[in-house]
Design a protein around this motif. Structure first.
Motif, PDB file in Angstrom:
ATOM      1  N   MET B   1       0.864  -1.311   0.020  1.00  0.00           N
ATOM      2  CA  MET B   1      -0.108   0.111   0.043  1.00  0.00           C
ATOM      3  C   MET B   1       0.768   1.266  -0.028  1.00  0.00           C
ATOM      4  SD  MET B   1      -3.138   0.796  -0.166  1.00  0.00           S
ATOM      5  CE  MET B   1      -3.143   2.320  -0.938  1.00  0.00           C
ATOM      6  N   LYS B   2       2.123   1.158   0.827  1.00  0.00           N
ATOM      7  CA  LYS B   2       2.655   2.372   0.910  1.00  0.00           C
ATOM      8  C   LYS B   2       3.627   2.319  -0.369  1.00  0.00           C
ATOM      9  CE  LYS B   2       3.742   2.211   5.692  1.00  0.00           C
ATOM     10  NZ  LYS B   2       4.568   1.380   6.915  1.00  0.00           N
ATOM     11  N   LEU B   4       2.232   2.065  -3.440  1.00  0.00           N
ATOM     12  CA  LEU B   4       1.258   2.411  -4.085  1.00  0.00           C
ATOM     13  C   LEU B   4       1.136   4.116  -4.009  1.00  0.00           C
ATOM     14  CD1 LEU B   4      -1.445   2.380  -6.192  1.00  0.00           C
ATOM     15  CD2 LEU B   4      -2.744   2.135  -4.102  1.00  0.00           C
ATOM     16  N   THR B   5       1.206   4.566  -2.822  1.00  0.00           N
ATOM     17  CA  THR B   5       1.220   5.795  -2.436  1.00  0.00           C
ATOM     18  C   THR B   5       2.515   6.712  -3.133  1.00  0.00           C
ATOM     19  OG1 THR B   5       0.555   5.181  -0.137  1.00  0.00           O
ATOM     20  CG2 THR B   5       1.130   7.314  -0.402  1.00  0.00           C
ATOM     21  N   TYR B   9       2.416   9.643  -5.870  1.00  0.00           N
ATOM     22  CA  TYR B   9       3.017  10.895  -5.662  1.00  0.00           C
ATOM     23  C   TYR B   9       3.972  11.318  -6.548  1.00  0.00           C
ATOM     24  CZ  TYR B   9       2.111  11.012  -0.431  1.00  0.00           C
ATOM     25  OH  TYR B   9       1.759  11.087   0.897  1.00  0.00           O
ATOM     26  N   ALA B  38       9.820  17.290  -0.508  1.00  0.00           N
ATOM     27  CA  ALA B  38       9.613  16.837   0.829  1.00  0.00           C
ATOM     28  C   ALA B  38       8.707  15.852   1.080  1.00  0.00           C
ATOM     29  CB  ALA B  38       9.262  18.242   1.826  1.00  0.00           C
ATOM     30  N   ALA B  39       7.547  16.000   0.344  1.00  0.00           N
ATOM     31  CA  ALA B  39       6.422  14.970   0.472  1.00  0.00           C
ATOM     32  C   ALA B  39       7.138  13.707  -0.076  1.00  0.00           C
ATOM     33  CB  ALA B  39       5.171  15.296  -0.409  1.00  0.00           C
ATOM     34  N   LEU B  40       7.635  13.575  -1.226  1.00  0.00           N
ATOM     35  CA  LEU B  40       8.314  12.387  -1.758  1.00  0.00           C
ATOM     36  C   LEU B  40       9.327  11.653  -0.885  1.00  0.00           C
ATOM     37  CD1 LEU B  40       8.563  13.044  -5.774  1.00  0.00           C
ATOM     38  CD2 LEU B  40       7.459  11.212  -4.665  1.00  0.00           C
ATOM     39  N   ILE B  42       9.854  12.110   2.355  1.00  0.00           N
ATOM     40  CA  ILE B  42       9.270  11.454   3.694  1.00  0.00           C
ATOM     41  C   ILE B  42       8.309  10.214   3.042  1.00  0.00           C
ATOM     42  CG2 ILE B  42       7.475  11.796   5.592  1.00  0.00           C
ATOM     43  CD1 ILE B  42       8.040  15.101   5.086  1.00  0.00           C
ATOM     44  N   CYS B  43       7.903   9.931   2.156  1.00  0.00           N
ATOM     45  CA  CYS B  43       7.055   8.922   1.541  1.00  0.00           C
ATOM     46  C   CYS B  43       8.250   7.651   1.316  1.00  0.00           C
ATOM     47  CB  CYS B  43       6.261   9.226   0.335  1.00  0.00           C
ATOM     48  SG  CYS B  43       5.020   8.048  -0.024  1.00  0.00           S
ATOM     49  N   ILE B  46       9.474   6.295   4.717  1.00  0.00           N
ATOM     50  CA  ILE B  46       8.312   5.684   5.384  1.00  0.00           C
ATOM     51  C   ILE B  46       8.293   4.130   4.633  1.00  0.00           C
ATOM     52  CG2 ILE B  46       5.988   5.315   5.586  1.00  0.00           C
ATOM     53  CD1 ILE B  46       5.644   8.472   5.590  1.00  0.00           C
ATOM     54  N   LEU B  52      10.663   7.571  11.500  1.00  0.00           N
ATOM     55  CA  LEU B  52      10.524   8.841  11.663  1.00  0.00           C
ATOM     56  C   LEU B  52       9.772   9.580  12.869  1.00  0.00           C
ATOM     57  CD1 LEU B  52       9.778   9.632   7.921  1.00  0.00           C
ATOM     58  CD2 LEU B  52      11.748   9.964   9.103  1.00  0.00           C
ATOM     59  N   PRO B  53      10.062  10.455  13.411  1.00  0.00           N
ATOM     60  CA  PRO B  53       9.202  11.011  14.621  1.00  0.00           C
ATOM     61  C   PRO B  53       7.876  11.206  14.354  1.00  0.00           C
ATOM     62  CG  PRO B  53      10.478  12.785  13.845  1.00  0.00           C
ATOM     63  CD  PRO B  53      10.991  11.696  13.193  1.00  0.00           C
ATOM     64  N   SER B  54       6.781  11.012  15.167  1.00  0.00           N
ATOM     65  CA  SER B  54       5.564  11.276  15.155  1.00  0.00           C
ATOM     66  C   SER B  54       5.200  12.608  15.303  1.00  0.00           C
ATOM     67  CB  SER B  54       4.584  10.180  15.937  1.00  0.00           C
ATOM     68  OG  SER B  54       3.497  10.781  16.284  1.00  0.00           O
ATOM     69  N   PRO B  55       4.751  13.508  14.668  1.00  0.00           N
ATOM     70  CA  PRO B  55       4.266  15.087  14.922  1.00  0.00           C
ATOM     71  C   PRO B  55       3.340  15.020  16.023  1.00  0.00           C
ATOM     72  CG  PRO B  55       3.945  14.554  12.344  1.00  0.00           C
ATOM     73  CD  PRO B  55       4.396  13.105  13.147  1.00  0.00           C
TER      74      PRO B  55
END
Lengths: 362, 69
Positions: B1-2, B4-5, B9, B38-40, B42-43, B46, B52-55
Protein backbone atom coordinates in the motif's frame (compact mmCIF):
# COMPACT_ATOMS: atom_id res chain seq x y z
CA UNK A 1 -6.24 33.83 -8.42
CA UNK A 2 -8.66 34.92 -5.75
CA UNK A 3 -11.86 32.99 -5.31
CA UNK A 4 -15.05 34.64 -6.43
CA UNK A 5 -17.21 35.91 -3.56
CA UNK A 6 -19.81 33.52 -2.24
CA UNK A 7 -23.15 34.49 -0.69
CA UNK A 8 -23.82 34.73 3.07
CA UNK A 9 -26.13 31.75 2.82
CA UNK A 10 -23.42 29.70 1.17
CA UNK A 11 -20.98 30.77 3.90
CA UNK A 12 -23.35 29.54 6.59
CA UNK A 13 -24.07 26.25 4.79
CA UNK A 14 -20.33 25.66 4.33
CA UNK A 15 -19.80 26.14 8.07
CA UNK A 16 -22.68 23.83 9.00
CA UNK A 17 -21.70 21.14 6.51
CA UNK A 18 -18.05 20.97 7.37
CA UNK A 19 -18.22 21.55 11.12
CA UNK A 20 -21.23 19.39 11.88
CA UNK A 21 -20.19 16.38 9.78
CA UNK A 22 -17.50 14.96 12.10
CA UNK A 23 -19.70 15.34 15.15
CA UNK A 24 -22.56 13.28 13.79
CA UNK A 25 -20.61 10.19 14.77
CA UNK A 26 -18.19 11.34 17.48
CA UNK A 27 -20.25 13.11 20.12
CA UNK A 28 -17.93 15.69 21.68
CA UNK A 29 -17.76 16.48 25.39
CA UNK A 30 -19.37 13.28 26.61
CA UNK A 31 -17.05 13.45 29.66
CA UNK A 32 -19.79 15.66 31.12
CA UNK A 33 -22.07 12.61 31.16
CA UNK A 34 -25.78 13.32 31.56
CA UNK A 35 -25.08 17.03 31.85
CA UNK A 36 -23.53 17.28 28.41
CA UNK A 37 -26.10 19.94 27.48
CA UNK A 38 -24.74 22.17 30.25
CA UNK A 39 -21.19 21.70 28.96
CA UNK A 40 -22.30 22.64 25.45
CA UNK A 41 -24.13 25.75 26.67
CA UNK A 42 -21.11 26.93 28.70
CA UNK A 43 -18.88 26.37 25.67
CA UNK A 44 -21.21 28.31 23.36
CA UNK A 45 -21.38 31.25 25.78
CA UNK A 46 -17.58 31.30 26.07
CA UNK A 47 -17.19 31.13 22.28
CA UNK A 48 -19.68 33.93 21.50
CA UNK A 49 -17.18 36.82 21.86
CA UNK A 50 -14.74 35.04 19.56
CA UNK A 51 -17.46 34.41 16.98
CA UNK A 52 -18.43 38.10 17.15
CA UNK A 53 -14.78 39.10 16.65
CA UNK A 54 -14.51 36.94 13.53
CA UNK A 55 -17.83 38.29 12.24
CA UNK A 56 -16.56 41.82 12.77
CA UNK A 57 -13.42 41.11 10.69
CA UNK A 58 -15.67 40.46 7.70
CA UNK A 59 -17.24 43.91 7.90
CA UNK A 60 -14.13 45.79 9.12
CA UNK A 61 -11.79 44.29 6.53
CA UNK A 62 -13.93 43.48 3.48
CA UNK A 63 -12.15 41.44 0.83
CA UNK A 64 -9.41 40.38 3.24
CA UNK A 65 -8.81 37.06 4.92
CA UNK A 66 -6.90 36.69 8.19
CA UNK A 67 -3.55 36.40 6.35
CA UNK A 68 -4.13 39.76 4.60
CA UNK A 69 -5.22 41.36 7.88
CA UNK A 70 -2.11 40.09 9.68
CA UNK A 71 0.21 41.21 6.92
CA UNK A 72 -1.27 44.69 6.52
CA UNK A 73 -1.43 45.36 10.27
CA UNK A 74 1.61 43.65 11.73
CA UNK A 75 4.00 43.70 8.79
CA UNK A 76 5.70 40.89 6.94
CA UNK A 77 7.76 39.49 9.82
CA UNK A 78 5.33 39.41 12.77
CA UNK A 79 2.30 38.94 10.51
CA UNK A 80 4.11 36.11 8.70
CA UNK A 81 5.02 34.46 12.01
CA UNK A 82 1.42 34.50 13.22
CA UNK A 83 0.26 33.30 9.78
CA UNK A 84 2.50 30.24 10.21
CA UNK A 85 0.61 29.41 13.45
CA UNK A 86 -2.70 29.69 11.58
CA UNK A 87 -1.32 27.44 8.82
CA UNK A 88 -0.20 24.96 11.49
CA UNK A 89 -3.72 24.95 12.90
CA UNK A 90 -5.31 24.21 9.51
CA UNK A 91 -2.69 21.60 8.65
CA UNK A 92 -2.88 19.68 11.92
CA UNK A 93 -6.67 19.75 11.86
CA UNK A 94 -6.64 18.40 8.29
CA UNK A 95 -4.28 15.54 9.22
CA UNK A 96 -6.42 14.65 12.25
CA UNK A 97 -9.60 14.72 10.18
CA UNK A 98 -8.03 12.25 7.75
CA UNK A 99 -7.46 9.96 10.75
CA UNK A 100 -11.04 10.50 11.96
CA UNK A 101 -12.65 9.77 8.62
CA UNK A 102 -10.47 6.80 7.75
CA UNK A 103 -11.21 5.32 11.17
CA UNK A 104 -14.98 5.60 10.76
CA UNK A 105 -15.12 4.53 7.12
CA UNK A 106 -12.94 1.46 7.71
CA UNK A 107 -14.46 0.45 11.06
CA UNK A 108 -18.09 1.01 10.11
CA UNK A 109 -18.18 0.38 6.39
CA UNK A 110 -15.26 -1.45 4.77
CA UNK A 111 -13.19 -3.26 7.42
CA UNK A 112 -11.09 -5.25 4.93
CA UNK A 113 -9.80 -2.16 3.13
CA UNK A 114 -6.41 -0.74 4.15
CA UNK A 115 -6.78 2.62 5.93
CA UNK A 116 -4.08 4.19 3.76
CA UNK A 117 -6.10 3.42 0.64
CA UNK A 118 -9.13 5.22 2.11
CA UNK A 119 -6.96 8.19 3.10
CA UNK A 120 -5.33 8.36 -0.33
CA UNK A 121 -8.74 8.28 -2.05
CA UNK A 122 -10.07 10.96 0.30
CA UNK A 123 -7.11 13.28 -0.24
CA UNK A 124 -7.23 12.89 -4.03
CA UNK A 125 -10.89 13.86 -3.93
CA UNK A 126 -10.10 16.84 -1.69
CA UNK A 127 -7.27 17.93 -4.02
CA UNK A 128 -9.68 17.84 -6.95
CA UNK A 129 -12.32 19.84 -5.03
CA UNK A 130 -9.74 22.46 -4.01
CA UNK A 131 -8.60 22.82 -7.61
CA UNK A 132 -12.19 23.62 -8.60
CA UNK A 133 -12.27 26.33 -5.95
CA UNK A 134 -14.40 27.68 -3.15
CA UNK A 135 -17.34 28.59 -5.36
CA UNK A 136 -17.97 24.98 -6.38
CA UNK A 137 -17.73 23.86 -2.75
CA UNK A 138 -20.18 26.58 -1.72
CA UNK A 139 -22.72 25.61 -4.38
CA UNK A 140 -22.37 21.94 -3.44
CA UNK A 141 -22.78 22.74 0.25
CA UNK A 142 -26.14 24.41 -0.36
CA UNK A 143 -27.55 21.10 -1.56
CA UNK A 144 -25.59 18.74 0.68
CA UNK A 145 -26.48 20.56 3.90
CA UNK A 146 -30.15 19.78 3.28
CA UNK A 147 -29.35 16.06 2.92
CA UNK A 148 -27.32 16.18 6.14
CA UNK A 149 -29.82 18.06 8.30
CA UNK A 150 -32.82 16.08 7.04
CA UNK A 151 -30.93 12.80 7.72
CA UNK A 152 -30.26 13.84 11.32
CA UNK A 153 -33.86 14.97 11.89
CA UNK A 154 -35.31 11.76 10.40
CA UNK A 155 -32.99 9.52 12.42
CA UNK A 156 -33.67 11.38 15.69
CA UNK A 157 -37.42 11.26 15.10
CA UNK A 158 -37.28 7.53 14.41
CA UNK A 159 -35.34 7.01 17.64
CA UNK A 160 -37.86 8.84 19.85
CA UNK A 161 -39.64 5.61 20.74
CA UNK A 162 -36.44 4.25 22.33
CA UNK A 163 -35.76 7.37 24.40
CA UNK A 164 -35.98 7.10 28.18
CA UNK A 165 -36.22 10.39 30.05
CA UNK A 166 -34.88 8.76 33.21
CA UNK A 167 -31.49 8.47 31.52
CA UNK A 168 -31.08 12.24 31.92
CA UNK A 169 -31.81 12.25 35.64
CA UNK A 170 -30.53 13.43 38.09
CA UNK A 171 -29.91 16.77 36.41
CA UNK A 172 -26.72 18.76 37.10
CA UNK A 173 -25.29 16.21 39.50
CA UNK A 174 -22.09 15.57 37.52
CA UNK A 175 -18.73 16.68 38.83
CA UNK A 176 -18.07 20.36 37.90
CA UNK A 177 -14.62 19.47 36.59
CA UNK A 178 -16.16 16.92 34.22
CA UNK A 179 -18.67 19.48 32.92
CA UNK A 180 -15.88 22.01 32.39
CA UNK A 181 -13.74 19.38 30.71
CA UNK A 182 -16.67 18.60 28.39
CA UNK A 183 -17.08 22.32 27.72
CA UNK A 184 -13.39 22.64 26.83
CA UNK A 185 -13.67 19.73 24.40
CA UNK A 186 -16.79 21.23 22.82
CA UNK A 187 -15.12 24.63 22.64
CA UNK A 188 -12.28 23.20 20.56
CA UNK A 189 -14.23 20.52 18.63
CA UNK A 190 -16.53 21.52 16.95
CA UNK A 191 -16.79 25.27 17.73
CA UNK A 192 -13.08 25.98 17.26
CA UNK A 193 -13.08 24.29 13.84
CA UNK A 194 -15.12 27.17 12.52
CA UNK A 195 -12.13 29.53 12.75
CA UNK A 196 -10.61 27.70 9.75
CA UNK A 197 -13.00 29.83 7.73
CA UNK A 198 -11.28 33.05 8.83
CA UNK A 199 -8.46 31.94 6.51
CA UNK A 200 -10.86 31.36 3.63
CA UNK A 201 -13.73 33.84 3.76
CA UNK A 202 -12.93 37.27 2.41
CA UNK A 203 -16.13 38.85 1.21
CA UNK A 204 -19.71 37.91 0.48
CA UNK A 205 -21.95 38.90 -2.36
CA UNK A 206 -25.62 39.77 -2.10
CA UNK A 207 -27.75 40.49 0.89
CA UNK A 208 -27.95 38.30 3.95
CA UNK A 209 -27.04 37.84 7.57
CA UNK A 210 -23.71 39.44 8.38
CA UNK A 211 -23.20 37.09 11.33
CA UNK A 212 -21.92 34.11 9.34
CA UNK A 213 -19.87 32.54 12.15
CA UNK A 214 -22.45 33.13 14.91
CA UNK A 215 -25.37 31.82 12.84
CA UNK A 216 -23.41 28.82 11.56
CA UNK A 217 -22.19 27.83 15.01
CA UNK A 218 -25.61 28.32 16.56
CA UNK A 219 -27.17 25.87 14.07
CA UNK A 220 -24.29 23.43 14.68
CA UNK A 221 -24.91 23.83 18.44
CA UNK A 222 -28.60 22.97 18.04
CA UNK A 223 -27.88 19.84 16.05
CA UNK A 224 -25.01 18.62 18.23
CA UNK A 225 -27.06 19.09 21.40
CA UNK A 226 -29.89 17.09 19.79
CA UNK A 227 -27.52 14.25 18.82
CA UNK A 228 -25.81 14.23 22.24
CA UNK A 229 -29.15 14.14 24.07
CA UNK A 230 -30.35 11.38 21.73
CA UNK A 231 -27.25 9.34 22.60
CA UNK A 232 -27.89 9.70 26.34
CA UNK A 233 -31.67 9.26 26.14
CA UNK A 234 -31.42 6.13 23.99
CA UNK A 235 -28.11 4.61 25.03
CA UNK A 236 -28.05 5.59 28.68
CA UNK A 237 -24.98 6.71 30.64
CA UNK A 238 -23.10 3.44 29.96
CA UNK A 239 -22.70 4.21 26.26
CA UNK A 240 -20.59 7.25 27.12
CA UNK A 241 -17.77 5.24 28.58
CA UNK A 242 -17.92 2.22 26.30
CA UNK A 243 -18.26 3.67 22.81
CA UNK A 244 -16.29 6.18 20.78
CA UNK A 245 -18.75 6.36 17.86
CA UNK A 246 -21.64 6.97 20.27
CA UNK A 247 -24.31 8.36 17.91
CA UNK A 248 -23.50 5.74 15.31
CA UNK A 249 -23.92 2.92 17.84
CA UNK A 250 -27.24 4.37 19.01
CA UNK A 251 -28.65 4.51 15.50
CA UNK A 252 -27.76 0.85 14.97
CA UNK A 253 -30.43 0.04 17.58
CA UNK A 254 -33.13 1.62 15.40
CA UNK A 255 -35.72 -0.97 14.45
CA UNK A 256 -39.25 0.05 13.61
CA UNK A 257 -41.53 -2.93 12.94
CA UNK A 258 -38.59 -4.92 11.55
CA UNK A 259 -38.96 -2.66 8.53
CA UNK A 260 -37.01 0.55 9.11
CA UNK A 261 -33.48 -0.47 10.10
CA UNK A 262 -29.85 0.41 9.30
CA UNK A 263 -30.46 4.15 9.65
CA UNK A 264 -26.72 4.59 10.23
CA UNK A 265 -26.20 4.55 6.48
CA UNK A 266 -27.91 7.97 6.29
CA UNK A 267 -25.59 9.40 8.92
CA UNK A 268 -22.52 7.76 7.37
CA UNK A 269 -23.42 9.35 4.04
CA UNK A 270 -23.84 12.79 5.64
CA UNK A 271 -20.58 12.25 7.52
CA UNK A 272 -18.60 11.50 4.35
CA UNK A 273 -20.19 14.34 2.33
CA UNK A 274 -19.37 16.90 5.01
CA UNK A 275 -16.03 15.37 5.86
CA UNK A 276 -14.66 15.73 2.36
CA UNK A 277 -15.62 19.41 2.42
CA UNK A 278 -14.03 19.92 5.85
CA UNK A 279 -10.71 18.35 4.83
CA UNK A 280 -10.81 20.37 1.59
CA UNK A 281 -11.31 23.53 3.66
CA UNK A 282 -8.24 22.74 5.76
CA UNK A 283 -6.22 22.02 2.62
CA UNK A 284 -7.41 25.23 0.99
CA UNK A 285 -6.58 27.25 4.12
CA UNK A 286 -3.03 25.84 4.28
CA UNK A 287 -2.39 26.48 0.57
CA UNK A 288 -3.84 29.98 0.77
CA UNK A 289 -1.65 30.72 3.78
CA UNK A 290 1.54 29.45 2.13
CA UNK A 291 0.62 31.27 -1.08
CA UNK A 292 0.10 34.55 0.80
CA UNK A 293 3.38 34.09 2.72
CA UNK A 294 5.27 33.89 -0.56
CA UNK A 295 3.18 36.57 -2.30
CA UNK A 296 1.42 34.32 -4.80
CA UNK A 297 -1.93 35.33 -6.22
CA UNK A 298 -2.81 31.78 -7.23
CA UNK A 299 -2.34 29.13 -4.56
CA UNK A 300 -4.02 26.17 -6.25
CA UNK A 301 -0.76 24.78 -7.62
CA UNK A 302 0.20 24.03 -3.99
CA UNK A 303 -2.82 21.85 -3.28
CA UNK A 304 -1.28 18.52 -4.41
CA UNK A 305 2.08 18.67 -2.57
CA UNK A 306 0.44 20.01 0.61
CA UNK A 307 -2.21 17.28 0.40
CA UNK A 308 0.53 14.64 0.10
CA UNK A 309 2.41 16.04 3.09
CA UNK A 310 -0.87 15.82 5.00
CA UNK A 311 -1.08 12.12 4.11
CA UNK A 312 2.54 11.63 5.27
CA UNK A 313 1.65 13.30 8.57
CA UNK A 314 -1.34 10.97 8.89
CA UNK A 315 0.95 7.94 8.38
CA UNK A 316 3.45 9.16 10.97
CA UNK A 317 1.01 10.47 13.60
CA UNK A 318 -0.43 7.36 15.25
CA UNK A 319 0.34 3.65 15.27
CA UNK A 320 -3.23 2.54 16.01
CA UNK A 321 -6.75 3.79 16.64
CA UNK A 322 -6.44 3.66 20.44
CA UNK A 323 -3.39 5.92 20.38
CA UNK A 324 -5.33 8.39 18.24
CA UNK A 325 -8.41 8.34 20.49
CA UNK A 326 -6.27 8.89 23.58
CA UNK A 327 -4.49 11.82 21.92
CA UNK A 328 -7.79 13.25 20.72
CA UNK A 329 -9.20 13.27 24.26
CA UNK A 330 -6.13 14.16 26.35
CA UNK A 331 -3.95 16.35 24.14
CA UNK A 332 -6.11 17.67 21.27
CA UNK A 333 -8.31 20.10 23.25
CA UNK A 334 -5.30 21.85 24.86
CA UNK A 335 -3.31 22.08 21.63
CA UNK A 336 -6.21 23.36 19.56
CA UNK A 337 -7.42 25.72 22.29
CA UNK A 338 -4.07 27.51 22.02
CA UNK A 339 -4.31 27.80 18.23
CA UNK A 340 -8.05 28.54 18.06
CA UNK A 341 -8.49 30.96 20.95
CA UNK A 342 -5.21 32.19 22.50
CA UNK A 343 -3.55 33.27 19.23
CA UNK A 344 -6.71 35.02 17.86
CA UNK A 345 -7.08 36.84 21.21
CA UNK A 346 -3.56 38.26 20.89
CA UNK A 347 -4.26 39.16 17.26
CA UNK A 348 -7.47 40.95 18.25
CA UNK A 349 -5.74 42.87 21.06
CA UNK A 350 -2.97 43.82 18.64
CA UNK A 351 -5.49 45.05 16.06
CA UNK A 352 -7.36 46.98 18.75
CA UNK A 353 -4.18 48.74 19.92
CA UNK A 354 -3.19 49.50 16.34
CA UNK A 355 -6.60 50.99 15.57
CA UNK A 356 -6.55 53.02 18.78
CA UNK A 357 -3.09 54.33 17.96
CA UNK A 358 -4.25 55.32 14.49
CA UNK A 359 -7.36 56.94 15.95
CA UNK A 360 -9.82 54.73 14.14
CA UNK A 361 -12.99 53.53 15.80
CA UNK A 362 -13.29 49.72 16.16
CA UNK B 1 0.00 0.00 0.00
CA UNK B 2 2.84 2.38 0.89
CA UNK B 3 4.45 1.63 -2.48
CA UNK B 4 1.22 2.58 -4.23
CA UNK B 5 1.26 5.87 -2.31
CA UNK B 6 4.78 6.59 -3.53
CA UNK B 7 3.76 5.76 -7.09
CA UNK B 8 0.77 8.14 -6.89
CA UNK B 9 3.01 10.92 -5.53
CA UNK B 10 5.56 10.52 -8.34
CA UNK B 11 2.83 10.38 -10.99
CA UNK B 12 1.19 13.57 -9.74
CA UNK B 13 4.55 15.33 -9.38
CA UNK B 14 5.43 14.59 -13.01
CA UNK B 15 1.99 15.57 -14.34
CA UNK B 16 1.97 18.85 -12.45
CA UNK B 17 5.57 19.96 -12.98
CA UNK B 18 5.36 19.69 -16.78
CA UNK B 19 2.54 22.27 -17.24
CA UNK B 20 4.18 24.65 -14.76
CA UNK B 21 7.45 24.36 -16.71
CA UNK B 22 5.71 24.82 -20.07
CA UNK B 23 3.91 27.95 -18.84
CA UNK B 24 7.29 29.21 -17.57
CA UNK B 25 5.92 29.77 -14.08
CA UNK B 26 9.35 29.80 -12.51
CA UNK B 27 8.32 31.26 -9.12
CA UNK B 28 5.63 28.61 -8.75
CA UNK B 29 8.13 25.90 -9.67
CA UNK B 30 10.61 27.18 -7.07
CA UNK B 31 7.98 26.68 -4.37
CA UNK B 32 6.33 23.58 -5.80
CA UNK B 33 9.50 21.51 -6.21
CA UNK B 34 10.77 21.79 -2.59
CA UNK B 35 7.35 21.00 -1.10
CA UNK B 36 6.74 18.08 -3.45
CA UNK B 37 10.30 16.83 -2.87
CA UNK B 38 9.70 16.92 0.89
CA UNK B 39 6.49 14.92 0.44
CA UNK B 40 8.28 12.40 -1.80
CA UNK B 41 11.28 12.10 0.51
CA UNK B 42 9.15 11.47 3.62
CA UNK B 43 7.09 8.92 1.68
CA UNK B 44 10.27 7.21 0.46
CA UNK B 45 11.64 7.05 4.02
CA UNK B 46 8.35 5.60 5.25
CA UNK B 47 8.58 3.00 2.47
CA UNK B 48 12.12 2.12 3.57
CA UNK B 49 10.78 1.61 7.14
CA UNK B 50 12.98 4.39 8.48
CA UNK B 51 11.77 5.40 11.94
CA UNK B 52 10.57 9.01 11.72
CA UNK B 53 9.28 11.04 14.67
CA UNK B 54 5.52 11.27 15.06
CA UNK B 55 4.29 14.91 14.90
CA UNK B 56 1.47 13.99 17.30
CA UNK B 57 4.00 12.76 19.89
CA UNK B 58 6.00 15.98 19.58
CA UNK B 59 2.83 18.02 20.16
CA UNK B 60 1.91 15.76 23.08
CA UNK B 61 5.25 16.29 24.80
CA UNK B 62 4.95 20.07 24.29
CA UNK B 63 1.42 20.12 25.73
CA UNK B 64 2.51 17.96 28.67
CA UNK B 65 5.40 20.32 29.33
CA UNK B 66 3.07 23.34 29.51
CA UNK B 67 -0.14 21.94 30.96
CA UNK B 68 0.73 19.00 33.16
CA UNK B 69 4.17 19.84 34.62
Amino acid sequence: MNDEPITYKQGITLIILSVLSSYLIFVPGLQAGKDVWAAYTIALLCALPFLKIHDSYLSLYPGKDIFDILKSNFGGLIGGGISILYILFAFSLGALLLEDFAEVIVTAGIPETPRLFVVLTLILLCILICKYGLNIMAKWSELAVIVMLVSVIVVVLLLTKDMKLNNLKPVLQSDVSKILNGALTYLTFPIGDVFIFSMIFTSFSGKGKKRVYTTGVFIVFLFTIVTALTVILVGGPSIIVTTYFAFFKVIQRMNIGNFIQRGEILILLAFIIGGVIEISMCLLAVCKGIGKLFNFKDYKFLVTPVGFIMVNTYILNFKNAMEFIEWDINVGPYYFFFLQYIIPTFVFIGLLIKRKLLGKKV
Amino acid sequence: MKKLTLFVYIMFAVFEIIPLYRRKQKRELYLYIPIMSAALLICLLINMDVKLPSPAKIIESMVNMIVRK
